[in-house]
Structure formats: structure tokens, C-alpha cells
Write a protein that holds these residues in place. Structure first.
Motif, PDB file in Angstrom:
ATOM      1  N   SER A 107     -29.939 -24.106   7.435  1.00 33.09           N
ATOM      2  CA  SER A 107     -30.916 -24.763   6.559  1.00 33.09           C
ATOM      3  C   SER A 107     -30.738 -26.270   6.716  1.00 33.09           C
ATOM      4  CB  SER A 107     -30.662 -24.386   5.094  1.00 33.09           C
ATOM      5  OG  SER A 107     -29.418 -24.941   4.680  1.00 33.09           O
ATOM      6  N   ARG A 108     -31.709 -27.020   6.224  1.00 29.24           N
ATOM      7  CA  ARG A 108     -31.638 -28.478   6.291  1.00 29.24           C
ATOM      8  C   ARG A 108     -30.413 -28.974   5.543  1.00 29.24           C
ATOM      9  NH1 ARG A 108     -33.645 -32.960   3.478  1.00 29.24           N
ATOM     10  NH2 ARG A 108     -34.272 -34.606   4.934  1.00 29.24           N
ATOM     11  N   GLU A 109     -30.242 -28.434   4.334  1.00 28.27           N
ATOM     12  CA  GLU A 109     -29.132 -28.864   3.483  1.00 28.27           C
ATOM     13  C   GLU A 109     -27.778 -28.601   4.170  1.00 28.27           C
ATOM     14  OE1 GLU A 109     -28.616 -26.175   0.351  1.00 28.27           O
ATOM     15  OE2 GLU A 109     -27.796 -27.642  -1.050  1.00 28.27           O
ATOM     16  N   LEU A 150     -34.597 -29.260  12.948  1.00 31.99           N
ATOM     17  CA  LEU A 150     -33.566 -29.745  12.028  1.00 31.99           C
ATOM     18  C   LEU A 150     -32.450 -30.484  12.784  1.00 31.99           C
ATOM     19  CD1 LEU A 150     -33.338 -26.669   9.606  1.00 31.99           C
ATOM     20  CD2 LEU A 150     -34.296 -28.935   9.099  1.00 31.99           C
ATOM     21  N   GLU A 153     -33.559 -33.918  13.416  1.00 33.35           N
ATOM     22  CA  GLU A 153     -33.473 -34.713  12.186  1.00 33.35           C
ATOM     23  C   GLU A 153     -32.023 -35.140  11.929  1.00 33.35           C
ATOM     24  OE1 GLU A 153     -35.209 -32.779   8.764  1.00 33.35           O
ATOM     25  OE2 GLU A 153     -34.482 -34.361   7.411  1.00 33.35           O
TER      26      GLU A 153
END
Ligand code: PEP
Ligand code: MN
Length: 347
Positions: A107-109, A150, A153
Motif C-alpha cells: 500500500s502507499r502507506e 507507488l 512515488e
């Protein structure tokens, strides 16, 4: 076969030799050195019958038979250590780089938390799988394209170059948008169409040793990538299968000095997949540096108990930080150092 040119050979003479090699149906690889140029010859038409024709050309000093089955990866072809550049990071120089991150992008987190933690601890590149080669088809297979997005990012936020696995040539264009280094995993080490595709891409490649592969198999797999014109290959020892089943794999640290002797390519060690347990990762990582590995790739997770994949072998950020301190001291003891990230972005 290696053609060693005179120290004063002209560019025209070197070109003439390359042309003669091509006319015989082989591929010339001119390799300028500090004192003279050598021209490697590769091809799959068997030994050159008419080698004398090349030996008689002006500017040629001698012809050397290369006995190893791999050519471009061998020390015989290329004596000096190769240094591979991945973003701002260097693998294969005196400083030892550490690549770290989660097994899988979840996940991004999760990814951003781990990326920041490993960056702060001194890792020079971020690992994370978007496409996962899982033994079971029912295990989490990775986020795919979303995972690649991701990773890009995370690179923008931390400045860390990204190392991610690619499992097939179809995914290559998407992976090239995000990956600073393409990982070919143990299960794909002998996927020859994939090796050729990453070879043609020119992007740095992390080639992991298959768990039933000999050192010779590994070097020949790397030869596929170099023979497509991509010299930016880093080899990775990550454990092999032996009769002993007390660990996930048996880390073959003896392979490290053997590879260094046979090849100019950098070799790093993955203590995470070899051991399968976080408590065993740190001692194996320390031993790898002491054995002369050119770096490490380590799995780190901010909450290993929640990891979708390989949580049992993930180091927590505090343990990873401690390991980095130990790696720094071990590297210093063998006249190396711990590589530091030079990029400035960190948020
Ligand atoms: C990995 O690094 O995520 C991985 C799957 O490793 P290996 O190919 O060595 O099993
Ligand atoms: Mn893993």
C-alpha cells in the motif's frame, strides 16, 4: 577469443579488426583499457577457424583463447572490477551499498513508511516487488501496475533509486517507467527470453542466483544480458537448495569470492531470502560483507507481523539501523566503507 591490440594501435586498426571479426560471422566487443584496447569475440558458430587472419592484421599484439564458457562476464575478457550505477548509487566500488525495502509493495502507506525508514538508516536504493513470483498461485501476487506507480512515488519522495522485479518481457515497458534497476529473480534466472529482453533494455539488472543453479549457470545467465549489449549487471547470491532444510535456503557465501575471481561483475548478497527468519538475517549480512560481497539487499518492514509476504524474514527499522552500523564497522575492517546516499530529497 580475445584480441589484444598494441598500445599504439590506431582507431582505424581497431576498426579493421572489428570488421574482420564481423565478416567471419562473429561479434566484436572493443574494450578500451588504460594502456591498450582489447577486442572480445563472441558468437555461437563454434571456435574461429580462421583466427590467424585476425592475428596478422596490423596493430594486433596477440590472440588469447578464453577457456571459460562465459566470455563477456569473465575476468579474462575484462580485468578491472565493473561498477554499476543505479541512480546516484554505485555498486562494485570500494564503498558497500545496501538496498532495502519491503518484499512486496502492499500500500502507499506501507511503502512510504518503509522507504523513509531505510533512507534514514542509510540505504542507497529501495527494493519492493510489484510483481511477485510466488510458489503458490493462491499467495498474494503483488499490486502490479499500481505497485510500480507507488514505487515511482516513493522514489520522488526519498530520492532513492528503485529496484523491482520483472517476471516477463511484456511488463518491461511499464517497469522501465519506474525501475532504476530491474531484478530478475531466482525463479527466472534461466528464463532466456527475459534475460535477452532486459539485456536489450540497457537498464541495470540485478540477477539473482537460481536456487538450483551453479556459479557457472549464474555467470552464463549474466552472459545472455551482456551479449545483448548491457554491461550493467549485478549478481546476487540469495541461497541455494541443499540437503539441509533447517533454513529456508543455504546461503552459499563461498560463491562470493569464487564469483569475484571468475568475473568482473559486482556480487551482492541477499541474507533475507536465504535465511527466512529475521533473527538470522543480521549474522548472515555481517558475514557477507566480511566475505567480500559488494553490497546487500535486505527486506525491511515497519510492521512485519502484518506483511503480505515474507514477514518472518523482514527486519524492523530499528534492527535495520543497528545492522547498518555493524556493516559500516565490518566494511572499515576490510578497508571498505558503507556507501551513503548522495541524493538530497528526503521527506
Ligand atoms: C525477492 O527478492 O523478492 C525474491 C522473490 O527473491 P528470490 O528471487 O531470490 O526468491
Ligand atoms: Mn521476499
Amino acid at each position: 577469443m580475445l584480441v589484444v591490440m598494441d598500445a599504439h594501435a590506431t582507431a582505424g586498426q581497431i576498426e579493421q579488426v572489428c570488421r574482420a571479426i564481423a565478416e567471419l560471422g562473429y561479434t566484436p566487443h572493443a574494450m578500451p583499457g588504460p594502456t591498450r584496447t582489447a577486442i572480445g569475440i563472441t558468437g555461437n558458430r563454434g571456435p574461429i577457424v580462421d583466427a590467424d587472419r585476425i592475428g596478422r592484421l596490423p596493430g594486433v599484439r596477440e590472440l588469447i583463447r578464453v577457456t571459460a564458457p562465459y566470455k563477456l562476464v569473465s575476468r579474462e575478457f575484462h580485468e578491472a572490477d565493473t561498477v554499476v550505477h543505479v541512480g546516484d548509487a554505485e555498486i562494485g566500488g570500494a564503498a558497500v551499498p545496501v538496498i532495502a525495502g519491503p518484499c512486496t509493495v502492499e500500500s502507499r502507506e506501507q511503502l512510504l513508511a518503509v522507504a523513509r525508514a531505510v533512507r534514514q538508516a542509510g540505504a542507497v536504493a529501495l527494493r519492493g516487488g510489484a510483481y511477485k513470483p510466488r510458489t503458490s498461485p493462491y499467495a498474494f501476487q503483488g499490486l502490479g501496475l499500481e505497485g510500480l506507480r507507488l514505487l515511482a512515488e516513493a522514489r520522488d519522495l526519498t530520492g532513492l533509486p528503485v529496484v523491482t522485479e520483472i517476471m516477463d518481457a511484456e511488463t518491461l515497458p511499464a517497469a522501465l517507467e519506474c525501475a532504476d534497476m530491474l531484478q530478475v529473480g531466482a525463479r527466472n534466472m534461466q528464463n532466456y527470453p527475459l534475460l535477452k529482453a532486459v539485456g536489450r533494455s540497457g537498464r541495470p539488472v540485478l540477477l539473482k542466483r537460481g536456487f538450483a543453479a551453479t556459479v557457472k549457470d549464474l555467470l552464463l545467465a549474466a552472459e545472455y544480458i551482456l551479449s545483448e549489449g548491457n554491461p550493467n549487471v549485478v549478481l546476487c547470491e540469495r541461497g541455494i537448495r541443499t540437503f539441509d532444510d533447517s533454513a529456508r535456503f543455504t546461503l552459499d557465501l563461498g560463491a562470493v569470492p569464487i564469483v569475484k575471481q571468475l568475473s568482473h561483475l559486482p556480487v551482492i548478497v541477499d541474507p533475507s531470502h536465504a535465511s527466512g527468519r529475521a533473527a538470522r538475517v543480521v549474522p548472515l549480512a555481517r558475514a557477507a560483507i566480511a566475505a567480500g560481497a559488494d553490497g546487500l539487499i535486505v527486506e525491511v518492514h515497519h510492521a512485519p507481523e502484518l506483511a503480505a509476504c515474507d514477514g518472518e524474514q523482514a527486519l524492523t527499522p530499528p534492527t535495520f539501523r543497528m545492522l547498518m552500523g555493524q556493516v559500516e564497522r565490518i566494511a572499515a575492517a576490510i578497508d571498505r566503507s558503507l556507501a551513503v546516499a548522495t541524493g538530497s530529497a528526503l521527506s
